[in-house]
Design an enzyme around this catalytic site. Structure first.
Site: not given
Ligand code: NAD
Ligand code: UFG
Length: 338
Positions: A32, A34, A125, A127, A150, A154, A179, A295, A298
């Site tokens: 979408n 977004s 994730s 998480t 969030y 999951k 990550n 933060r 965390d």
């Molecule tokens: P992203 O935001 O780059 O990609 C997600 C995409 O989904 C976006 O393009 C957004 O436009 C689309 N989207 C959201 N809601 C929608 C809806 N209702 N209908 C259609 N499209 C929709 O995020 P990402 O980092 O690529 O993450 C992908 C997946 O992996 C997510 O489910 C996220 O929760 C999961 N994940 C990400 C991380 C991370 O750190 N990036 C870690 C663990 C899990």
């Molecule tokens: N951190 C900083 N400064 C910043 C950003 C992050 O010190 O500006 C630190 C955080 O405190 C943490 C580490 O860097 O210790 C990693 O932080 P991130 O925000 O990059 O990642 P998280 O581990 O908090 O979480 C990420 C995604 C979640 C996902 C998770 C596990 O944000 O969506 O990894 O996949 F679920």
């Protein structure tokens, strides 16, 4: 073989679309927009030489989701990335997160059942583990009470998928990402954070690019060797390749349970300070940073035991931390040119 990739213009989805096409799958992307832009489709086409089909669809819209499947008969599997993903935003906007992430999953599974599509790969994730008692964390570690809406989406999504698998012929692989970091080596696709990034690596590259004044390092009083928090960073292309392996396992019916979960990490933890040092090493740029308090929400340290995925998916993360930071920096420089 036609694969529907939801969220396929996003960060991990776009890299996975590239790997799927390079492995010979036919990709249909639904997003979408977004949190991504349609131009990503052009760049996937530039990298692979093949343009994936693309539909702008909001998966929370049940009618639009139904029409998507009718327009593309013959889909054999779905990889479901589409979700809202900011931990901190989810605390501010819990309803938006439950509505988007849960309703889209329900609509998708319902349509998959209608169309007899039995295979789903789901983006979960680490998480779900919170702060695990034992490190490295294995897939059988207990779920902890999630610290954010969030994280809860999951856990709930995994549970929904397991429940559906129990009463149907549905098969699913739940991929628990650690990550994700880095970008494609062409620097044509990468992470495109809207607004101020939450995640460490884009914050580092934006600081080095002059978009942010300094990196705040959240906490230097953790019980870790240098006092900063530890995570398992995994290159997004390695992560993308694991999706191809998971999908192949499902379509070849090599799964041993109807719902299987795998950790996707490297098995190595790096501190925030080590990530900063890696960035400085590969970019030659001195990073401006300051220590600030921890933060909220965390965990102190988490890294994966990826041996189950290594064995069952015949997959292993190959790219190291330096490569993640190098490719992320190249991508940031490309964004500056744009
Ligand atoms: P992203 O935001 O780059 O990609 C997600 C995409 O989904 C976006 O393009 C957004 O436009 C689309 N989207 C959201 N809601 C929608 C809806 N209702 N209908 C259609 N499209 C929709 O995020 P990402 O980092 O690529 O993450 C992908 C997946 O992996 C997510 O489910 C996220 O929760 C999961 N994940 C990400 C991380 C991370 O750190 N990036 C870690 C663990 C899990
Ligand atoms: N951190 C900083 N400064 C910043 C950003 C992050 O010190 O500006 C630190 C955080 O405190 C943490 C580490 O860097 O210790 C990693 O932080 P991130 O925000 O990059 O990642 P998280 O581990 O908090 O979480 C990420 C995604 C979640 C996902 C998770 C596990 O944000 O969506 O990894 O996949 F679920």
């Amino acid at each position: 073989m036609k694969i529907l990739v939801t969220g396929g213009t996003g960060y991990i989805g776009s890299h996975t679309a590239v790997e799927l096409q390079e492995a010979g799958f036919e990709v249909i992307i639904a997003d979408n927009l977004s949190n991504s832009e349609a131009g990503v489709i052009d760049r996937i086409a530039e990298i692979t030489g093949t343009r994936p089909a693309f539909e702008v669809v909001d998966l929370t819209d049940v009618d639009a989701t139904g029409k998507l499947f009718l327009k593309y008969p013959g889909i054999i599997a779905v990889i479901h990335f589409a979700a809202l993903k900011s931990v901190s935003e989810s605390v501010e906007r819990p309803l938006a997160y439950y509505q988007n992430n849960i309703v889209s999953l329900l609509n998708l599974i319902r349509e998959m059942e209608c169309q007899h599509i039995p295979h789903l790969v789901f983006s979960s994730s680490c998480t779900v583990y919170g702060q695990p008692e034992k490190l490295p964390v294995t897939e059988d570690a207990p779920f902890r009470t999630p610290w954010s809406p969030y994280g809860n989406t999951k856990q709930v999504s995994e549970q929904i998928i397991r429940d559906v698998c129990r009463v149907s012929s549905f098969n699913s692989i739940l991929l628990r990402y650690f990550n994700p970091a880095g970008a494609h080596h062409t620097a044509l696709i990468g992470e495109l954070p809207l607004g101020v990034p939450n995640n460490l690596v884009p914050y580092i590259t934006q600081t080095a690019a002059g978009k942010r004044d300094y990196l705040r390092i959240f906490g230097n009083d953790y019980n870790t060797p240098d006092g900063t928090a530890i995570r398992d960073y995994i290159h997004v292309v390695d992560l993308a390749k694991a999706h191809v392996a998971a999908l192949t396992r499902l379509v070849e019916r090599k799964n041993t349970q109807q719902a299987e979960a795998f950790n996707l990490g490297t098995g190595k933890g790096y501190s925030v300070m080590e990530v900063v040092q890696s960035f400085e090493r590969v970019s030659g740029v001195r990073l401006n940073y300051r220590y600030v308090p921890r933060r909220p929400g965390d965990v102190e340290q988490v890294w994966a035991d990826p041996s189950l995925a290594n064995r069952e998916l015949a997959w292993k993360a190959e790219q190291d931390l330096d490569e993640m930071l190098r490719s992320a920096w190249n991508w940031e420089k490309r964004l500056m040119e744009r």
